[in-house]
Structure formats: C-alpha cells, structure tokens
Design a protein around this motif. Structure first.
Motif, PDB file in Angstrom:
ATOM      1  N   ILE A  81       0.841  -1.203   0.000  1.00 29.35           N
ATOM      2  CA  ILE A  81       0.000   0.000   0.000  1.00 29.35           C
ATOM      3  C   ILE A  81       0.869   1.243   0.000  1.00 29.35           C
ATOM      4  CG2 ILE A  81      -1.572   1.359   1.410  1.00 29.35           C
ATOM      5  CD1 ILE A  81      -2.878  -1.319   2.246  1.00 29.35           C
ATOM      6  N   LEU A  82       1.868   1.254   0.885  1.00 29.68           N
ATOM      7  CA  LEU A  82       2.749   2.424   0.972  1.00 29.68           C
ATOM      8  C   LEU A  82       3.378   2.727  -0.376  1.00 29.68           C
ATOM      9  CD1 LEU A  82       4.366   4.482   2.782  1.00 29.68           C
ATOM     10  CD2 LEU A  82       6.155   2.728   2.833  1.00 29.68           C
ATOM     11  N   ILE A  83       3.921   1.688  -1.017  1.00 30.77           N
ATOM     12  CA  ILE A  83       4.699   1.906  -2.232  1.00 30.77           C
ATOM     13  C   ILE A  83       3.813   2.163  -3.439  1.00 30.77           C
ATOM     14  CG2 ILE A  83       6.118   0.644  -3.893  1.00 30.77           C
ATOM     15  CD1 ILE A  83       7.450  -0.510  -1.189  1.00 30.77           C
ATOM     16  N   GLU A  84       2.772   1.379  -3.599  1.00 33.01           N
ATOM     17  CA  GLU A  84       1.941   1.548  -4.790  1.00 33.01           C
ATOM     18  C   GLU A  84       1.079   2.799  -4.716  1.00 33.01           C
ATOM     19  OE1 GLU A  84      -0.021  -1.592  -6.726  1.00 33.01           O
ATOM     20  OE2 GLU A  84       1.526  -3.078  -6.299  1.00 33.01           O
ATOM     21  N   ALA A  85       0.671   3.202  -3.522  1.00 26.80           N
ATOM     22  CA  ALA A  85      -0.114   4.440  -3.411  1.00 26.80           C
ATOM     23  C   ALA A  85       0.737   5.622  -3.880  1.00 26.80           C
ATOM     24  CB  ALA A  85      -0.585   4.640  -1.979  1.00 26.80           C
ATOM     25  N   GLU A  86       1.988   5.646  -3.451  1.00 29.66           N
ATOM     26  CA  GLU A  86       2.868   6.738  -3.882  1.00 29.66           C
ATOM     27  C   GLU A  86       3.138   6.657  -5.375  1.00 29.66           C
ATOM     28  OE1 GLU A  86       3.872   9.313  -2.470  1.00 29.66           O
ATOM     29  OE2 GLU A  86       5.534  10.026  -3.707  1.00 29.66           O
ATOM     30  N   ALA A  87       3.398   5.441  -5.856  1.00 29.86           N
ATOM     31  CA  ALA A  87       3.676   5.276  -7.288  1.00 29.86           C
ATOM     32  C   ALA A  87       2.462   5.683  -8.118  1.00 29.86           C
ATOM     33  CB  ALA A  87       4.065   3.832  -7.584  1.00 29.86           C
TER      34      ALA A  87
ATOM     35  N   ARG B  80      13.898   6.272  -0.887  1.00 25.87           N
ATOM     36  CA  ARG B  80      14.395   6.077   0.469  1.00 25.87           C
ATOM     37  C   ARG B  80      13.603   6.916   1.455  1.00 25.87           C
ATOM     38  NH1 ARG B  80      20.349   7.340   2.791  1.00 25.87           N
ATOM     39  NH2 ARG B  80      20.369   5.709   4.382  1.00 25.87           N
ATOM     40  N   ILE B  81      13.299   8.141   1.066  1.00 33.76           N
ATOM     41  CA  ILE B  81      12.518   9.006   1.953  1.00 33.76           C
ATOM     42  C   ILE B  81      11.150   8.388   2.213  1.00 33.76           C
ATOM     43  CG2 ILE B  81      11.286  11.202   2.039  1.00 33.76           C
ATOM     44  CD1 ILE B  81      13.745  12.451   0.615  1.00 33.76           C
ATOM     45  N   LEU B  82      10.500   7.943   1.150  1.00 34.33           N
ATOM     46  CA  LEU B  82       9.168   7.341   1.310  1.00 34.33           C
ATOM     47  C   LEU B  82       9.213   6.186   2.297  1.00 34.33           C
ATOM     48  CD1 LEU B  82       6.190   7.001   0.233  1.00 34.33           C
ATOM     49  CD2 LEU B  82       7.160   5.267  -1.301  1.00 34.33           C
ATOM     50  N   ILE B  83      10.186   5.298   2.115  1.00 33.41           N
ATOM     51  CA  ILE B  83      10.207   4.061   2.904  1.00 33.41           C
ATOM     52  C   ILE B  83      10.707   4.306   4.322  1.00 33.41           C
ATOM     53  CG2 ILE B  83      11.525   1.921   3.105  1.00 33.41           C
ATOM     54  CD1 ILE B  83      11.060   1.891  -0.094  1.00 33.41           C
ATOM     55  N   GLU B  84      11.779   5.065   4.461  1.00 37.14           N
ATOM     56  CA  GLU B  84      12.337   5.231   5.808  1.00 37.14           C
ATOM     57  C   GLU B  84      11.477   6.157   6.666  1.00 37.14           C
ATOM     58  OE1 GLU B  84      16.406   5.655   6.611  1.00 37.14           O
ATOM     59  OE2 GLU B  84      17.058   4.368   4.965  1.00 37.14           O
ATOM     60  N   ASP B 155      14.196  -4.392   4.464  1.00 34.75           N
ATOM     61  CA  ASP B 155      14.906  -4.933   3.315  1.00 34.75           C
ATOM     62  C   ASP B 155      15.081  -3.859   2.238  1.00 34.75           C
ATOM     63  OD1 ASP B 155      15.904  -7.397   1.948  1.00 34.75           O
ATOM     64  OD2 ASP B 155      14.339  -6.860   0.517  1.00 34.75           O
ATOM     65  N   PHE B 156      14.020  -3.155   1.932  1.00 35.97           N
ATOM     66  CA  PHE B 156      14.097  -2.106   0.910  1.00 35.97           C
ATOM     67  C   PHE B 156      15.039  -0.992   1.361  1.00 35.97           C
ATOM     68  CE2 PHE B 156       9.497  -3.296  -0.397  1.00 35.97           C
ATOM     69  CZ  PHE B 156       9.990  -4.370  -1.106  1.00 35.97           C
ATOM     70  N   ALA B 157      14.932  -0.614   2.624  1.00 30.71           N
ATOM     71  CA  ALA B 157      15.789   0.457   3.133  1.00 30.71           C
ATOM     72  C   ALA B 157      17.265   0.071   3.009  1.00 30.71           C
ATOM     73  CB  ALA B 157      15.438   0.775   4.584  1.00 30.71           C
TER      74      ALA B 157
END
Lengths: 229, 229
Positions: A81-87, B80-84, B155-157
DNA sequence: TAAAGAAGAAATTTCGAAAATCTGGACAAA
DNA sequence: TTTGTCCAGATTTTCGAAATTTCTTCTTTA
C-alpha cells in the motif's frame, strides 16, 4: 534466454503456485532430476530467488521455501500500500496519453475475463483461465503505476506482488467461501479516479482495495487453518 | 560462511567503493584470478548482486556494473525518503526501551567518530576511519527504523542505502568543496524527535536530511562532471 | 568504399566429478 | 540415564573442462 533464466522462472512459478510447501528443503538432486539441468543453473536460480525472498538459505544447509503466515501477509500488504499508493500518485501526475491508453486497455482486458469467468464454466476448475485472470490482474495494477518514473518503486512493487500472489493462490486453493464484495467495481473506481487525475482519491481507493483483499485473505487462511486442525 | 558469501561481500564492497567503473563488464576470468575462486561462487555472488541492482546482466553477455546518474540518484533518494519515513513513524509508535537504548548508543558512537575526524587528521587521508564513519552512520539510520516491525521495509531500506552509498563514496572521491551544513545537528534533531515520540516531526526531519544530502550529492557530481569535461 | 560473410579468438554458460560439510545413529564412557 | 565421540551416508559446495555463444578481424564481393 539461458538455462538459468528458464529454471529461475519455473522454480518461481512452482513456489508461488505452492508446489513446494513452505519451509520444505529444496533438494538439489531432486530438482536436478525434475528440471533436467545441472547444478550451476539451479544454484544461480535459487540465489536469485533468495533476493526476491521466495527462498531462504543457510550456509551448507541449502535452500528452503520461505514461510507463510498471516503476520507476514499483512507486512507485505501494508508495504505494498505504501509503495503503490505513492507510485500511483506519481503516475497520475506524470502519465501522458499513452499511459491512459494502456490503463484503459488493461482494465478492459481484465473486465472481459472476469465476465467470462463469472458467467462461464465452474469456478476453480479451469486453472488456465485462472492463471490468465491473475496475469491480467497483475497487468492492470502494473499499468496503474507504470508511469511513476521510479525504477525502485516499480521493482519493490513487483516483488511485493509476487509475495502477495503466494497468498492469493493459497486462498484460491482452500477457499470454499466465495468473495462477497465486487472487486470489479473497486477496480473501476480506481480507474476512474486515475483518469480524473485525482491522486488522493485514487491512492485512497487503492489503499482500501489492498486492505480489503488483506482482510479477505486473512479470513480464508484462518478458516483453512481451523478446518485443517 | 561459504565461499559464495565471501565473494559476494568482497564484490559488493568493491562495487560500492567504485573499484569497477560503472558499465564496465565484469570479466569472469579476471575475477577468478583476482579473488582466487572458481566460476561457481563467482556467478552465484553476481546473481545475488543482480537482485540488489548493483550489477545488471544480459543473456550470454555476462555481468556489468550498474550505471550511475543524477536522475537515478534522485530516484533512490526519493524512494528512500518514502520508505524510511514510514518505517521511522512505525518505529516511534512501536519501539520500546531497548529501541531507545540502541538509538542513543548508535548516535553516541556516531558523534564520537565525527568529533575525532573533525578535530583529528587531515580529511580524506584516513580511509579506514572514513569507512568506520560510514559504518556508524549506517548503524544510526538503521537503528532509527529498526523497531518498525516490517521485514520488507527494512529490506528495501537496506538496498536503497547501499545504492545511495555508491553516490556518497563517489562524492567523497571527487569533492573538493567541503560540506557547509552541520549534519551532526540534523542527526541530533532527528534523534530528539524520535525520543520525544513525535512521528511527524521526526519523519519531516528525516525527509529534509535525505533531501539535503541529495542536493549536496547532485552539486558534487555536477561539479565533478564539468571539471572532468 | 561499403556491406556481407567466414574463420578465429574470447567470453559466457553448463556439466559432472570431487571436495567439504552436515546429519543421524551406534557405541563407549561417566 | 546421560553425555560425548566417531563413522557412514546424504547433501551442499566448489572446481575446471567442455559446450555454446558472442565478439573481432580479415576477406570477399558488389
């Protein structure tokens, strides 16, 4: 296309489709016989699958299929959700006419097969059609975010998609209950919001869509767990 | 620890440290001689590095070091900003006393070496100390998000950290200009916000921290580019 | 001169044997 | 009974040769 690539794809689908139970050791000798290849391409494929977190390995103890659990499923769903919403927000901001075209096209292709499966043959029987459904479903969600311009987000989204696909496959296997809500309507709503260039509404709808799917999967897995015990 | 693991780590650091120029083919025969191993562990390591996007491969054409560019750097920084930022919010929400302890400890360890490098020997000379600085810097940022509870985000970070490290190393190599702003103060501000359990402030500060670093790296890379041409 | 083709060189990829390591059970000692 | 050691079988890991493919160079032809 090298042998490694072929073995990689076959192993990948076999694991996602649940052919190898989670945590089961993947014996090289057996895989060697099953796939008819030598050690090298096998080990290369397994090393790549480790990067996708489909298998885990311990030194001198070979490879195992990664485990499944409700907690890990939610981790994958929330991350997705976090990644695809931003994408999706980025895609809506940057996507051009060609993006809209592929979006509409992939939604239409998805609708066609959903209709065919809904009216057509008995559910669960035609595995080929179900695989095609899964393929088009993935295509639609990929199309939504394809214009985001970030190779990293697309990479992460792909990994999380295969991870959650493991749970969807499992749910299809042991699901006796049918899905109540209308997934097609959710897809249409997301499409409409994307075409209307409303990033926040689209992202919220996508969020709800994945969260609902998560709840559905959780319920199926728990029912299957209690039924099995 | 197998030979594959050893070769994997050596190749990884050699690529991050810029020993192999981007896009240069990685000749197996040469690596075989350099590292003193056979084909198998080499290829396994390269296949794993492909999953981290440090190398790319084409069928029958071997492996190459992945390219570097300002655009790709910003993609990594933004991802990185989005994920971290999200992982930091989760950590602040879920982290316990032990999390705060490791957080304070890793910040202190970082401060110590920053002080030593600031007052001590000439900059750029002591590569061992610079590597230790990089290690503690990574430890601090990892500690911030370590209590997030999501294996996928961690893992992504980690992947994005090694990716951005490539640019930091490059900047250290060709940076004649010194960094104006006080990075230590930024770190302290993030630490304070985390300890104060203020997720939004902490996330905003982390965002600004990485964005600033991105601007700095962009400037260094452009200066280096114009100086070289 | 430019384009096409063939032969040779160089590099990747794959295979199976050999080496290294782990696992489980038998046996001895405390 | 418990603990520790050692062996045999099973399994993973590594190596270098062989097979396959790509790249380079030289020659031929239009």
């Amino acid at each position: 296309m090298t042998l490694s690539d072929t073995v990689y794809e076959r192993l990948r689908t076999d694991i996602v489709q649940g052919r190898f139970p989670p945590l089961q050791p993947l014996r090289l000798e057996q895989l060697k016989r099953d796939y008819g290849v030598g050690f090298s391409p096998l080990r290369e494929a397994l090393n790549r699958l480790q990067g996708e977190r489909l298998v885990v390995s311990a030194a001198q103890r070979g490879f195992r299929v990664r485990s499944l659990s409700v907690a890990e499923m939610w981790d994958a769903v929330n991350s997705r959700i976090l990644i695809e919403a931003e994408a999706l927000r980025l895609s809506i901001d940057q996507g051009g006419d060609d993006w809209e075209a592929t979006l509409v096209a992939s939604f239409h292709a998805l609708s066609l097969i959903v209709q065919r499966l809904g009216t057509g043959a008995a559910d669960g029987a035609d595995t080929a059609a179900l695989e095609e459904l899964e393929r088009r479903h993935r295509e639609f969600h990929l199309a939504l975010i394809s214009a985001c311009g970030s190779t990293w987000l697309l990479d992460f989204a792909a990994k999380l998609n295969t991870e959650t696909e493991r749970y969807r496959v499992l749910a299809l296997r042991c699901a006796t209950l049918r899905r109540e809500r209308d997934v097609g309507a959710e897809h249409r709503a997301i499409l409409d919001a994307a075409l209307a260039r409303d990033p926040e509404r689209a992202a919220d709808l996508l969020d709800a869509h994945y969260r609902e799917t998560g709840h559905f999967l959780e319920q199926v897995l728990q029912d299957a767990g209690t039924a099995a015990s």
